[in-house]
Design an enzyme around this catalytic site. Sequence first.
Site, PDB file in Angstrom:
ATOM      1  N   LYS A  27     -12.634  -3.388  -7.799  1.00  0.00           N
ATOM      2  CA  LYS A  27     -11.774  -3.808  -8.900  1.00  0.00           C
ATOM      3  C   LYS A  27     -11.809  -5.335  -9.091  1.00  0.00           C
ATOM      4  O   LYS A  27     -12.283  -6.060  -8.212  1.00  0.00           O
ATOM      5  CB  LYS A  27     -10.341  -3.329  -8.617  1.00  0.00           C
ATOM      6  N   TYR A  51      -8.627   5.629 -17.259  1.00  0.00           N
ATOM      7  CA  TYR A  51      -7.407   6.047 -16.548  1.00  0.00           C
ATOM      8  C   TYR A  51      -6.519   6.960 -17.398  1.00  0.00           C
ATOM      9  O   TYR A  51      -5.310   6.991 -17.191  1.00  0.00           O
ATOM     10  CB  TYR A  51      -6.629   4.817 -16.089  1.00  0.00           C
ATOM     11  N   PHE A  84       3.035   2.628 -14.594  1.00  0.00           N
ATOM     12  CA  PHE A  84       2.072   1.584 -14.218  1.00  0.00           C
ATOM     13  C   PHE A  84       0.837   1.527 -15.120  1.00  0.00           C
ATOM     14  O   PHE A  84      -0.044   0.690 -14.929  1.00  0.00           O
ATOM     15  CB  PHE A  84       1.654   1.750 -12.742  1.00  0.00           C
ATOM     16  N   ARG A 125     -12.842   8.331   0.071  1.00  0.00           N
ATOM     17  CA  ARG A 125     -11.370   8.197  -0.010  1.00  0.00           C
ATOM     18  C   ARG A 125     -10.817   7.757   1.349  1.00  0.00           C
ATOM     19  O   ARG A 125      -9.894   6.953   1.425  1.00  0.00           O
ATOM     20  CB  ARG A 125     -10.712   9.528  -0.416  1.00  0.00           C
ATOM     21  N   THR A 142      -3.393   4.770  -1.539  1.00  0.00           N
ATOM     22  CA  THR A 142      -3.192   3.946  -2.737  1.00  0.00           C
ATOM     23  C   THR A 142      -2.328   2.722  -2.419  1.00  0.00           C
ATOM     24  O   THR A 142      -2.649   1.599  -2.814  1.00  0.00           O
ATOM     25  CB  THR A 142      -2.487   4.784  -3.836  1.00  0.00           C
ATOM     26  N   ARG A 162      -8.337  -0.740   1.985  1.00  0.00           N
ATOM     27  CA  ARG A 162      -7.079  -1.187   1.397  1.00  0.00           C
ATOM     28  C   ARG A 162      -6.155  -1.816   2.445  1.00  0.00           C
ATOM     29  O   ARG A 162      -5.485  -2.813   2.174  1.00  0.00           O
ATOM     30  CB  ARG A 162      -6.410  -0.031   0.652  1.00  0.00           C
ATOM     31  N   ASN A 169      -5.494  -3.207  -5.571  1.00  0.00           N
ATOM     32  CA  ASN A 169      -5.820  -2.652  -4.251  1.00  0.00           C
ATOM     33  C   ASN A 169      -7.324  -2.534  -4.003  1.00  0.00           C
ATOM     34  O   ASN A 169      -7.782  -1.650  -3.293  1.00  0.00           O
ATOM     35  CB  ASN A 169      -5.087  -1.315  -4.056  1.00  0.00           C
ATOM     36  N   HIS A 189     -11.502   1.531  -6.247  1.00  0.00           N
ATOM     37  CA  HIS A 189     -11.191   2.847  -6.837  1.00  0.00           C
ATOM     38  C   HIS A 189     -12.162   3.858  -6.257  1.00  0.00           C
ATOM     39  O   HIS A 189     -13.318   3.526  -5.999  1.00  0.00           O
ATOM     40  CB  HIS A 189     -11.376   2.807  -8.364  1.00  0.00           C
ATOM     41  N   GLU A 193     -15.918  10.533 -14.235  1.00  0.00           N
ATOM     42  CA  GLU A 193     -15.928   9.081 -13.999  1.00  0.00           C
ATOM     43  C   GLU A 193     -17.348   8.526 -13.913  1.00  0.00           C
ATOM     44  O   GLU A 193     -17.629   7.426 -14.402  1.00  0.00           O
ATOM     45  CB  GLU A 193     -15.149   8.763 -12.720  1.00  0.00           C
TER      46      GLU A 193
HETATM   47  N1  UDP Z   1      -1.082   2.219  -9.236  1.00  0.00           N
HETATM   48  C1  UDP Z   1      -0.031   1.328  -9.381  1.00  0.00           C
HETATM   49  N2  UDP Z   1       1.234   1.744  -9.044  1.00  0.00           N
HETATM   50  C2  UDP Z   1       1.483   2.995  -8.570  1.00  0.00           C
HETATM   51  C3  UDP Z   1       0.418   3.901  -8.428  1.00  0.00           C
HETATM   52  C4  UDP Z   1      -0.847   3.475  -8.772  1.00  0.00           C
HETATM   53  O1  UDP Z   1      -0.226   0.199  -9.810  1.00  0.00           O
HETATM   54  O2  UDP Z   1       2.638   3.308  -8.272  1.00  0.00           O
HETATM   55  C5  UDP Z   1      -2.446   1.784  -9.596  1.00  0.00           C
HETATM   56  C6  UDP Z   1      -3.318   1.448  -8.390  1.00  0.00           C
HETATM   57  O3  UDP Z   1      -4.204   0.402  -8.769  1.00  0.00           O
HETATM   58  C7  UDP Z   1      -4.071   2.755  -8.180  1.00  0.00           C
HETATM   59  C8  UDP Z   1      -4.304   3.187  -9.628  1.00  0.00           C
HETATM   60  O4  UDP Z   1      -3.097   2.838 -10.297  1.00  0.00           O
HETATM   61  O5  UDP Z   1      -5.256   2.560  -7.438  1.00  0.00           O
HETATM   62  C9  UDP Z   1      -4.560   4.663  -9.835  1.00  0.00           C
HETATM   63  O6  UDP Z   1      -3.534   5.415  -9.205  1.00  0.00           O
HETATM   64  P1  UDP Z   1      -3.884   6.697  -8.328  1.00  0.00           P
HETATM   65  O7  UDP Z   1      -2.593   7.377  -8.030  1.00  0.00           O
HETATM   66  O8  UDP Z   1      -4.952   7.476  -8.985  1.00  0.00           O
HETATM   67  O9  UDP Z   1      -4.399   6.045  -6.957  1.00  0.00           O
HETATM   68  P2  UDP Z   1      -5.873   6.001  -6.299  1.00  0.00           P
HETATM   69  O10 UDP Z   1      -6.576   7.262  -6.686  1.00  0.00           O
HETATM   70  O11 UDP Z   1      -6.547   4.753  -6.835  1.00  0.00           O
HETATM   71  O12 UDP Z   1      -5.622   5.902  -4.822  1.00  0.00           O
HETATM   72 MG    MG Z   2      -6.843   8.145  -8.524  1.00  0.00          MG
END
Ligand code: UDP
Ligand code: MG
Length: 140
Positions: free
Chosen positions: A10, A50, A58, A86, A92, A103, A113, A116, A127
């Site tokens: 990112k 997204y 968010f 993952r 996350t 992370r 973070n 992705h 994606e």
């Molecule tokens: N995000 C955020 N606040 C939240 C949850 C997610 O800013 O409470 C952002 C964060 O950058 C995250 C992205 O939105 O990586 C996508 O969220 P997701 O739940 O898909 O998490 P990921 O798959 O990236 O772990």
């Molecule tokens: Mg996600």
Amino acid sequence: MQERTLSIIKPDGVARGLIGDVVKRLEQAGLRIKGMKMIRMSKEQAKGFYKVHEGKPFYESLTDFMSSGPCVVMVLEGENAIEKYRKLMGATNYEEAEEGTIRKEFASDIEKNVVHGSDARETADFEIRYFFSELDIVSY
Ligand code: UDP
Ligand code: MG
């Protein structure tokens, strides 16, 4: 089972000089990089990427952030690649991420973070196609 997943370093990760650190972990984990490029998403492109999060609190901030600077996007391939990557990324929320994950090591913000990763076969497929044509994906 061989599978593909999409990785993004990112804008915070690129700006902080973490491309090498992230790539090193992918290589060491045996995930093969089969496509790789640097991109700068428009706000519209970030919103499309997204779309599953549309309406969440968010969403606006996340899509502003993701279009705020360059990202590195990669197609990763390997045994169980989706779950494997993952696990390397960690939760996350960096505060909940396991020790040694990307992370946990590098993030200090739930939004910014560093990385992705796709979360399932169907999302990986969507994606990868969002950024790569089949011709951009190298077979080796
Ligand atoms: N995000 C955020 N606040 C939240 C949850 C997610 O800013 O409470 C952002 C964060 O950058 C995250 C992205 O939105 O990586 C996508 O969220 P997701 O739940 O898909 O998490 P990921 O798959 O990236 O772990
Ligand atoms: Mg996600």
